[in-house]
Write an enzyme that holds these catalytic residues in place. Structure first.
Site, mmCIF file in Angstrom:
data_model
loop_
_atom_site.group_PDB
_atom_site.id
_atom_site.type_symbol
_atom_site.label_atom_id
_atom_site.label_comp_id
_atom_site.label_asym_id
_atom_site.label_seq_id
_atom_site.Cartn_x
_atom_site.Cartn_y
_atom_site.Cartn_z
ATOM 1 N N ASN A 1 -1.723 -0.215 7.014
ATOM 2 C CA ASN A 1 -1.203 -1.514 7.455
ATOM 3 C C ASN A 1 -0.330 -2.196 6.396
ATOM 4 O O ASN A 1 -0.278 -3.417 6.318
ATOM 5 C CB ASN A 1 -2.347 -2.409 7.951
ATOM 6 C CG ASN A 1 -3.363 -2.728 6.877
ATOM 7 O OD1 ASN A 1 -3.240 -2.267 5.740
ATOM 8 N ND2 ASN A 1 -4.344 -3.533 7.211
ATOM 9 N N TYR B 1 -12.401 -2.127 -3.448
ATOM 10 C CA TYR B 1 -12.876 -2.329 -2.068
ATOM 11 C C TYR B 1 -14.398 -2.270 -1.972
ATOM 12 O O TYR B 1 -14.912 -1.937 -0.904
ATOM 13 C CB TYR B 1 -12.252 -1.271 -1.154
ATOM 14 C CG TYR B 1 -10.837 -1.600 -0.695
ATOM 15 C CD1 TYR B 1 -10.543 -2.787 -0.024
ATOM 16 C CD2 TYR B 1 -9.790 -0.704 -0.889
ATOM 17 C CE1 TYR B 1 -9.260 -3.081 0.423
ATOM 18 C CE2 TYR B 1 -8.496 -0.993 -0.452
ATOM 19 C CZ TYR B 1 -8.244 -2.183 0.211
ATOM 20 O OH TYR B 1 -6.973 -2.467 0.661
ATOM 21 N N GLU C 1 -9.760 -10.264 -7.398
ATOM 22 C CA GLU C 1 -8.736 -9.218 -7.194
ATOM 23 C C GLU C 1 -7.588 -9.333 -8.193
ATOM 24 O O GLU C 1 -7.094 -8.320 -8.693
ATOM 25 C CB GLU C 1 -8.212 -9.290 -5.751
ATOM 26 C CG GLU C 1 -9.282 -8.878 -4.744
ATOM 27 C CD GLU C 1 -8.837 -8.981 -3.294
ATOM 28 O OE1 GLU C 1 -7.690 -9.389 -3.042
ATOM 29 O OE2 GLU C 1 -9.649 -8.629 -2.418
ATOM 30 N N HIS D 1 -1.991 -5.538 1.573
ATOM 31 C CA HIS D 1 -3.295 -6.188 1.432
ATOM 32 C C HIS D 1 -3.062 -7.594 0.913
ATOM 33 O O HIS D 1 -2.128 -7.819 0.137
ATOM 34 C CB HIS D 1 -4.170 -5.417 0.426
ATOM 35 C CG HIS D 1 -5.378 -6.209 0.003
ATOM 36 N ND1 HIS D 1 -6.525 -6.243 0.743
ATOM 37 C CD2 HIS D 1 -5.571 -7.040 -1.058
ATOM 38 C CE1 HIS D 1 -7.396 -7.057 0.149
ATOM 39 N NE2 HIS D 1 -6.842 -7.543 -0.947
ATOM 40 N N LYS E 1 0.837 -1.207 0.000
ATOM 41 C CA LYS E 1 0.000 0.000 0.000
ATOM 42 C C LYS E 1 0.877 1.265 0.000
ATOM 43 O O LYS E 1 2.096 1.188 0.198
ATOM 44 C CB LYS E 1 -0.918 -0.032 1.229
ATOM 45 C CG LYS E 1 -1.875 -1.234 1.228
ATOM 46 C CD LYS E 1 -2.807 -1.168 2.419
ATOM 47 C CE LYS E 1 -3.761 -2.359 2.406
ATOM 48 N NZ LYS E 1 -4.757 -2.268 3.498
HETATM 49 P P1 CMP Z 1 -7.151 -4.775 3.757
HETATM 50 O O1 CMP Z 1 -6.626 -6.139 4.071
HETATM 51 O O2 CMP Z 1 -6.620 -4.099 2.552
HETATM 52 O O3 CMP Z 1 -8.747 -4.838 3.664
HETATM 53 C C1 CMP Z 1 -9.568 -3.731 3.920
HETATM 54 C C2 CMP Z 1 -8.822 -2.594 4.512
HETATM 55 O O4 CMP Z 1 -9.620 -1.673 5.208
HETATM 56 C C3 CMP Z 1 -7.851 -3.102 5.570
HETATM 57 O O5 CMP Z 1 -6.822 -3.827 5.008
HETATM 58 C C4 CMP Z 1 -7.484 -1.810 6.249
HETATM 59 O O6 CMP Z 1 -6.526 -1.047 5.511
HETATM 60 C C5 CMP Z 1 -8.825 -1.099 6.236
HETATM 61 N N1 CMP Z 1 -9.536 -1.288 7.509
HETATM 62 C C6 CMP Z 1 -10.085 -2.422 7.973
HETATM 63 N N2 CMP Z 1 -10.659 -2.216 9.170
HETATM 64 C C7 CMP Z 1 -10.463 -0.911 9.450
HETATM 65 C C8 CMP Z 1 -10.841 -0.084 10.541
HETATM 66 N N3 CMP Z 1 -11.536 -0.563 11.583
HETATM 67 N N4 CMP Z 1 -10.479 1.209 10.495
HETATM 68 C C9 CMP Z 1 -9.787 1.693 9.442
HETATM 69 N N5 CMP Z 1 -9.412 0.958 8.376
HETATM 70 C C10 CMP Z 1 -9.743 -0.333 8.386
#
Ligand code: CMP
Length: 137
Positions: free
Chosen positions: A112, A49, A126, A115, A9
């Protein structure tokens, strides 16, 4: 043999972790079968998403995902969907197992670093969202 989609990311790219993240995959025996760097458009991020469209964090997630380039990869290996998720660690870095990508480098649930597809169905969607079959080696 299974495939999954991995995204480094914008925070991972900004922190110069492209090489480190790929090394985690390669050292675990996961093969990079396709790769490209791309700045997602708003429409591309929203479409990717779409399952999270109703979530309160959706608008912020989209802004984050278009804040800079990402690295898109199709990963290949035995049971790679689950194995990639083990290498990434939990969405919330505070809950991620020690040594995982998110425990080492992620700042928050949103920022984070990576993904990874969460099921066979989402991996198919995806990978197809970003790669043509002819681009996968
Ligand atoms: P990802 O695995 O890319 O899938 C969905 C994304 O939404 C996740 O990683 C995070 O980047 C984001 N996400 C999921 N839960 C939360 C949350 N509670 N608050 C903010 N971002 C979130």
């Amino acid at each position: 043999m299974q495939r999954t989609l991995s995204i480094i990311k914008p925070d991972g790219v900004k922190k110069k972790l492209i090489g480190a993240v790929i090394a985690v995959f390669e050292e675990a025996g996961v093969r990079v079968a396709a790769m490209k760097m791309k700045k997602l458009s708003r429409e591309e991020a929203e479409g990717f998403y779409y399952v999270h469209k109703q979530q309160p964090f959706f608008p912020e997630l989209v802004e984050f995902m278009i804040s800079g380039p990402v690295v898109l990869m199709a990963l290949e290996g035995d049971d790679v969907i689950v194995r990639n998720r083990e290498l990434m660690g939990a969405t919330d870095p505070a809950k991620a197992a020690p040594g995982t990508i998110r425990a080492r480098w992620a700042d928050s649930k949103q920022n984070n670093i990576v993904h990874g597809s969460d099921s066979v169905e989402s991996a198919r969607f995806e990978i197809g969202y970003f790669f043509a079959e002819i681009e996968i080696c």
